[in-house]
Write a protein that holds these residues in place. Structure first.
Motif, PDB file in Angstrom:
ATOM      1  N   HIS A  44      -4.274  -8.196   2.931  1.00  0.00           N
ATOM      2  CA  HIS A  44      -3.229  -7.167   3.351  1.00  0.00           C
ATOM      3  C   HIS A  44      -1.954  -7.812   3.994  1.00  0.00           C
ATOM      4  O   HIS A  44      -1.162  -6.921   4.186  1.00  0.00           O
ATOM      5  CB  HIS A  44      -3.932  -6.336   4.442  1.00  0.00           C
ATOM      6  CG  HIS A  44      -4.722  -5.226   4.127  1.00  0.00           C
ATOM      7  ND1 HIS A  44      -5.994  -4.799   4.623  1.00  0.00           N
ATOM      8  CD2 HIS A  44      -5.017  -4.479   2.799  1.00  0.00           C
ATOM      9  CE1 HIS A  44      -6.752  -4.095   4.056  1.00  0.00           C
ATOM     10  NE2 HIS A  44      -6.152  -3.820   2.688  1.00  0.00           N
ATOM     11  N   ASP A  65      -3.534  -0.560   0.533  1.00  0.00           N
ATOM     12  CA  ASP A  65      -4.077  -0.340  -0.846  1.00  0.00           C
ATOM     13  C   ASP A  65      -4.797   0.829  -0.676  1.00  0.00           C
ATOM     14  O   ASP A  65      -5.073   1.516   0.258  1.00  0.00           O
ATOM     15  CB  ASP A  65      -4.629  -1.280  -1.498  1.00  0.00           C
ATOM     16  CG  ASP A  65      -5.737  -2.083  -0.725  1.00  0.00           C
ATOM     17  OD1 ASP A  65      -6.335  -1.282   0.053  1.00  0.00           O
ATOM     18  OD2 ASP A  65      -5.870  -3.206  -0.526  1.00  0.00           O
ATOM     19  N   SER A  66      -5.820   1.045  -1.983  1.00  0.00           N
ATOM     20  CA  SER A  66      -6.647   2.230  -2.230  1.00  0.00           C
ATOM     21  C   SER A  66      -7.929   1.811  -2.161  1.00  0.00           C
ATOM     22  O   SER A  66      -8.886   2.553  -2.564  1.00  0.00           O
ATOM     23  CB  SER A  66      -6.306   3.121  -3.160  1.00  0.00           C
ATOM     24  OG  SER A  66      -6.255   2.392  -4.530  1.00  0.00           O
ATOM     25  N   ARG A  67      -8.149   0.584  -1.827  1.00  0.00           N
ATOM     26  CA  ARG A  67      -9.681  -0.043  -1.699  1.00  0.00           C
ATOM     27  C   ARG A  67     -10.314   0.347  -0.298  1.00  0.00           C
ATOM     28  O   ARG A  67      -9.840   0.529   0.432  1.00  0.00           O
ATOM     29  CB  ARG A  67      -9.693  -1.546  -1.810  1.00  0.00           C
ATOM     30  CG  ARG A  67      -9.006  -2.072  -3.031  1.00  0.00           C
ATOM     31  CD  ARG A  67      -8.806  -3.654  -2.991  1.00  0.00           C
ATOM     32  NE  ARG A  67     -10.084  -4.117  -2.874  1.00  0.00           N
ATOM     33  CZ  ARG A  67     -10.101  -5.563  -2.267  1.00  0.00           C
ATOM     34  NH1 ARG A  67      -9.122  -6.166  -2.419  1.00  0.00           N
ATOM     35  NH2 ARG A  67     -11.297  -5.842  -2.051  1.00  0.00           N
ATOM     36  N   TYR A 125      -7.210   7.950   1.980  1.00  0.00           N
ATOM     37  CA  TYR A 125      -6.048   7.344   0.921  1.00  0.00           C
ATOM     38  C   TYR A 125      -5.314   8.167   0.048  1.00  0.00           C
ATOM     39  O   TYR A 125      -5.789   9.113  -0.539  1.00  0.00           O
ATOM     40  CB  TYR A 125      -6.565   6.186   0.078  1.00  0.00           C
ATOM     41  CG  TYR A 125      -7.015   5.038   0.745  1.00  0.00           C
ATOM     42  CD1 TYR A 125      -6.526   4.273   1.658  1.00  0.00           C
ATOM     43  CD2 TYR A 125      -8.285   4.698   0.661  1.00  0.00           C
ATOM     44  CE1 TYR A 125      -6.890   3.354   2.436  1.00  0.00           C
ATOM     45  CE2 TYR A 125      -9.060   3.686   1.104  1.00  0.00           C
ATOM     46  CZ  TYR A 125      -8.210   2.739   2.092  1.00  0.00           C
ATOM     47  OH  TYR A 125      -8.843   1.882   2.883  1.00  0.00           O
ATOM     48  N   LYS A 177      -0.684   3.888  -2.568  1.00  0.00           N
ATOM     49  CA  LYS A 177      -0.242   2.343  -1.990  1.00  0.00           C
ATOM     50  C   LYS A 177       1.098   2.412  -1.361  1.00  0.00           C
ATOM     51  O   LYS A 177       1.794   3.274  -1.709  1.00  0.00           O
ATOM     52  CB  LYS A 177      -0.289   1.488  -3.074  1.00  0.00           C
ATOM     53  CG  LYS A 177      -1.888   1.545  -3.745  1.00  0.00           C
ATOM     54  CD  LYS A 177      -1.918   0.465  -4.947  1.00  0.00           C
ATOM     55  CE  LYS A 177      -3.142   0.355  -5.523  1.00  0.00           C
ATOM     56  NZ  LYS A 177      -3.395  -0.514  -6.653  1.00  0.00           N
ATOM     57  N   GLN A 189       3.753  -0.693   0.792  1.00  0.00           N
ATOM     58  CA  GLN A 189       3.928  -1.944   1.739  1.00  0.00           C
ATOM     59  C   GLN A 189       5.191  -1.736   2.735  1.00  0.00           C
ATOM     60  O   GLN A 189       6.010  -1.104   2.526  1.00  0.00           O
ATOM     61  CB  GLN A 189       4.113  -3.097   0.627  1.00  0.00           C
ATOM     62  CG  GLN A 189       5.364  -2.846  -0.083  1.00  0.00           C
ATOM     63  CD  GLN A 189       5.592  -4.194  -1.121  1.00  0.00           C
ATOM     64  OE1 GLN A 189       4.634  -4.716  -1.422  1.00  0.00           O
ATOM     65  NE2 GLN A 189       6.686  -4.248  -1.552  1.00  0.00           N
TER      66      GLN A 189
END
Length: 230
Positions: A27, A49-51, A213, A216, A218
């Motif tokens: 991350h 993210d979507s994890r 989620y 994504k 950043q």
């Protein structure tokens, strides 16, 4: 500059202070090429993210508070940042995406925070779903969120995440000034202001509750600077 040596980014997982959020190794990317309008050549990427999170809690918060090591007092804080935006092609090959394809519930903030004897906080937050607004706030008092919260929703002339900006907070004993690119956008007029030494926070997370989620995002960080004042 206070990045990266003054932030907790060298321990895995990075459980944040007084928060259920955490940050995995993937991350945070330090010293990488940055892209986009008015971009510095290199900096730090904070990635959402979507994890599934591996933080031992049920909330879907894969990125939370990247927080400072040092307690800092009155001073001038400058954040050269591009707020929550879609992941773009970099040398890391993180993701190829349309520049507008950002998680609609992404929230990014830069803030000063402590919750020792009392909750003191000064923050500016951006939501991807309202790209021409900044939420400016400060907190004082008891409790997790303090018992005195002052908030201003500031309309900006355009999508504030479309490019890098110089965001700043001037914090003095009797004054707080929020500015973007050297233009003052709010000087709160209240008798009681935060007074406790605080740590720096850089935040990227879903803003809905419970956190879930929806894509994504950043945040690109060129620099974080602090100049103490008397």
């Amino acid at each position: 500059s206070l990045l990266p040596q003054h932030f907790y980014i060298d321990e895995r997982p990075l459980y944040t202070y007084n928060s259920v959020s955490c940050i995995r190794k993937d991350h945070v990317h330090v010293g990488v090429p940055l892209v986009g309008p008015k971009s510095p050549p290199r900096g730090t990427l904070l990635v959402m993210d979507s994890r599934s999170p591996d933080c031992n809690h049920k909330a879907q918060i894969s990125t939370g508070h990247l927080h400072g090591r040092d307690l800092l007092h009155y001073g001038h804080f400058t954040f050269k940042m591009r707020l929550a935006h879609a992941m773009e092609d970099t040398q890391l090959r993180l993701m190829r995406a349309d520049p507008e394809d950002v998680a609609p519930n992404a929230m990014s903030c830069f803030a000063l925070y402590t919750n020792t004897t009392e909750h003191n906080e000064i923050a500016a937050c951006f939501r991807a779903s309202q790209p021409d607004h900044l939420s400016l706030s400060f907190f004082v008092g008891k409790g997790v969120d303090g018992d005195k919260i002052h908030l201003k929703r500031q309309t900006m002339p355009k999508n504030v995440s479309a490019e890098f900006h110089d965001f700043s907070i001037l914090w003095e004993q009797d004054k707080i000034v929020f500015a973007v690119d050297d233009e003052t956008i709010w000087t709160p007029d209240y008798p009681t202001l935060p007074w406790e030494p605080m740590t720096l926070r850089l935040i990227l997370r879903p803003f809905n509750s419970p956190s879930k989620y929806e894509g994504k995002a950043q945040v690109a960080i060129g620099s974080v600077k602090y100049r103490p004042v008397e």
